[in-house]
Design a protein around this motif. Sequence first.
Motif, mmCIF file in Angstrom:
data_model
loop_
_atom_site.group_PDB
_atom_site.id
_atom_site.type_symbol
_atom_site.label_atom_id
_atom_site.label_comp_id
_atom_site.label_asym_id
_atom_site.label_seq_id
_atom_site.Cartn_x
_atom_site.Cartn_y
_atom_site.Cartn_z
ATOM 1 N N SER A 623 0.763 -1.267 0.014
ATOM 2 C CA SER A 623 0.200 0.115 0.039
ATOM 3 C C SER A 623 0.993 0.811 -0.391
ATOM 4 O O SER A 623 0.373 2.176 -0.493
ATOM 5 N N ARG A 624 1.951 1.165 0.767
ATOM 6 C CA ARG A 624 3.081 2.245 0.461
ATOM 7 C C ARG A 624 3.537 2.708 -0.692
ATOM 8 O O ARG A 624 4.097 3.895 -1.050
ATOM 9 N N SER A 627 0.879 5.110 -4.215
ATOM 10 C CA SER A 627 0.531 6.821 -3.943
ATOM 11 C C SER A 627 2.042 6.661 -5.093
ATOM 12 O O SER A 627 1.908 7.470 -6.002
ATOM 13 N N GLU A 628 3.125 6.666 -4.437
ATOM 14 C CA GLU A 628 4.266 7.028 -5.492
ATOM 15 C C GLU A 628 4.320 6.293 -7.124
ATOM 16 O O GLU A 628 4.819 6.995 -7.736
ATOM 17 N N SER A 630 2.031 5.048 -8.494
ATOM 18 C CA SER A 630 0.926 5.976 -9.502
ATOM 19 C C SER A 630 1.403 7.560 -10.365
ATOM 20 O O SER A 630 1.376 7.277 -12.104
ATOM 21 N N GLN A 631 2.320 8.192 -9.930
ATOM 22 C CA GLN A 631 2.437 9.518 -10.228
ATOM 23 C C GLN A 631 3.872 9.273 -10.908
ATOM 24 O O GLN A 631 3.353 9.488 -11.769
ATOM 25 N N LEU A 646 -4.441 3.969 -9.655
ATOM 26 C CA LEU A 646 -5.492 4.995 -9.054
ATOM 27 C C LEU A 646 -6.451 4.302 -8.134
ATOM 28 O O LEU A 646 -7.663 4.619 -7.689
ATOM 29 N N GLN A 649 -6.126 3.232 -5.396
ATOM 30 C CA GLN A 649 -5.931 4.480 -4.717
ATOM 31 C C GLN A 649 -7.151 4.554 -3.775
ATOM 32 O O GLN A 649 -7.695 4.709 -2.789
ATOM 33 N N ASP A 654 -9.100 7.730 -0.890
ATOM 34 C CA ASP A 654 -8.220 8.603 -1.647
ATOM 35 C C ASP A 654 -9.642 9.183 -3.069
ATOM 36 O O ASP A 654 -9.587 8.780 -3.841
ATOM 37 N N LEU A 657 -9.012 11.223 -6.248
ATOM 38 C CA LEU A 657 -8.508 10.964 -7.302
ATOM 39 C C LEU A 657 -9.405 10.181 -8.376
ATOM 40 O O LEU A 657 -8.551 10.515 -9.348
#
Length: 815
Positions: A623-624, A627-628, A630-631, A646, A649, A654, A657
């Motif tokens: 999970s951590r 975000s990184e 996907s960007q 996304l 997330q 989130d 998004l």
Amino acid sequence: MGGFVVSTMWLDHWDGLRQDCWRSESQIHLFRADVQDRLRGMVQERMPGGFVLRGAQGTGKRELVRAAFEHADSGIAPVWVSGSRYGSEKSYGAIQFLLTGLPDAQLNSPLAVFGHLKSHFELCAPKAVVIVEHLGLIDPLTTAVLSQLVSNGLVRLILLEEVIDEMPQDLAVLVRMGTIEMIHLDSLTLKEARTEISLMLGLGVSYLTSFHLWRYCAGSSEVLRAVVSDCQNAQAFESTDRFAALKQRALPIGLHTEHYVQSRIQQLSSDQRAILDSVAIRGELAESTGTSSQAVDFLVSRELLDRQGKKWSIPNPAIAHTIASWQGLPAFNATELPEDGPCQQAVAQRERLLPEHAIKFQNGQDSQNAAPSCTGQTTEAFEVFSVRPELEPATEHKAEQGNEHLIMLELLLEESRMHEAEKVIIELRPNGRKRLWEDLDHCQQHLALALIALYSVRVNDQDTARALVGAILADVVHEAQSHQAVRYTIRWCMGRTVRALISACLALRDWGQCRNLIQMVLDGAVDDHRLLTFAETAHALLLAIAGNEAKARDIGQPLRLQLAQTGTIADLRLVDAMINGVALADNESADAPNPAMDTSTNSCGRIGIDMCVGQLLSNRVHSRMVSELSQWAETRGEKLLASLLLAQQICQGDFHLTSRLVALQHGFEHPMANSLRMLALGVDNADTTAITAQLGRLIELGFVSLALGAEAGVYGMLNAGQMRQLARSAGSFLAKIQPSSAGSDTFASLASLTVLTEREKVVASAAAMGLSNQEIAKQASVSVRTVEGHLYQVYSKLGISKRADLKLHAGVGGK
């Protein structure tokens, strides 16, 4: 990005695959496991008549028959009848040992001989089995009387026949009548070789390990056993408690191999031996023989000699190396022969044009002490490519330029540099300014189409990707009839094409086509160990996605063990990504890869998009990272990966998004894009019915990780019935993707996705193992009514209605 890629633009300028690149044919052929079943059936008196087991020398006919009788409990001791030069010159010479009680005067009477044998075999219970080998050296009277014994139901017959032998007329009649069944035994497939090696070693081995041995033995079962025995004696295997791998690719020549080779050539004439000695060393016929056509034809018919272009070779490398070693010289390497065909010339040219630093990156020749950035290496390569002076429009220069474009497209896709890959594809377009497409040869064109298909699916243009993949594979991947086997032969030029196709099919979630391609490679259709490594990794990944982590572990761990001995760093990174992604490695094992690799976004670009998608499908992306990652994917133009991350997330809470997710689907109307759009809309409107429906569609497309969530995000909005609906979608997908490969641990993986309680898992697992409700209640110290209640909940959550369906989900159905 992606809108310009229209499949018809490419396919209208492509003539389809040539048969010399990719050939498939259906053959009446049984695999060894099927042959063993037939022979065991005869031993157990289920099958009358008999068999003709026909195959080239070295295919292991005798060993198959021996194994069938050694493991039988019927008490049958077969009668072995073997032809010989002496026996063929004498009436009934091969069966003299059965006629010892018959007076010599009656040996000239076929009726008396038949009567004597009839009296002998009538006393046999169960019915006797006669095994005949070296049929070409048995006299006609013997074959005639054996045929009469079979026709009268007195014996059952097994004939071990060489492909080159002509069957006697009496026995040929029995085959035509169907009294005796003809079984064609071909050389070992790679899968069969892997099974045989594992049985000999008592340890699991990878397809890659098996490939080195199988290719060295040219698929010969007898040579394989000899070579493996010599490797064991030479301690050439690196072993753990469960797996084994070769320490090096160069294989030892020992007594077992020498004994086999000696048995193959001891009956040859001096001229024939001289030919083999010369070909083994120089790849040329011995001048002293005067290239006797009779001697050459004989060796070719025995598969001891073959011609490649202007050079001759011994088809079996083990035999060639052994003969050369007797002369104290290295063997002639037929694999290094220059190829005359356009396929091999194109591949060779591609390698020559690739810059040296790019070749090192592609082959994984990084320093053992440092891991330089692959992005930096490819950037340098691309800069060299982009600043190169414009080439003249001469045909040879344009072909060379087109080849460079393919090289750079491969590297850019490997590095997830999708924007730059788009520019290369634009220059390759048919009728483009440089007209590069028109000057690509056929092999370059099918590679270009496969790479464009892979690019298309990664930028979320699935319609174009499916059209291109379907066109490349049209009429070459097909199902065989039940009594036939499909044999594929794929030329070397197709190696990179097949790899791109497997990646594209994996990303498209086209499981059937993906499995077909992987199985082709694992059957040894193409002589490319790099492609085999990739296919074996993808095979393990598919098994894990299907919930069968035990089988995936049995593939992934021995593969990594072999690569640690003879592989490249790039190959190890690929396998480590798969092992980390599906949690196959034991964290306490010394062979476990570095877990830090999963936290590197550069790693994802380096190993290729397909493994990242596989990680997501297997619900193993931490999970951590989401975000990184996907960007990173969005910045790189990896729209497919960015969309899925996304969605992950958003499902976890989130909700802001959703607009980004919708933007990534702009211009696409395929089912996944529509479901993602509708999911975002459902989240914005807090519409749990829409959320459940769209998540269910995405799960059935293969994104099983979306079925599992904590009581947060969208999952906290759903009621118990909606969660069970997602569980049923997950169960439907897992039961469909690969039911034939389900294993006993499949249910545990499925249960983790279906929010079963611990008690429900225990009851369901016991029921799947075949225990009755009463037995389960006794073991769990509960009432039968309680067990029935738990099973009702399990059936509801899995979307099944009976115990047989539960066994299918558990992978034990039908056993």
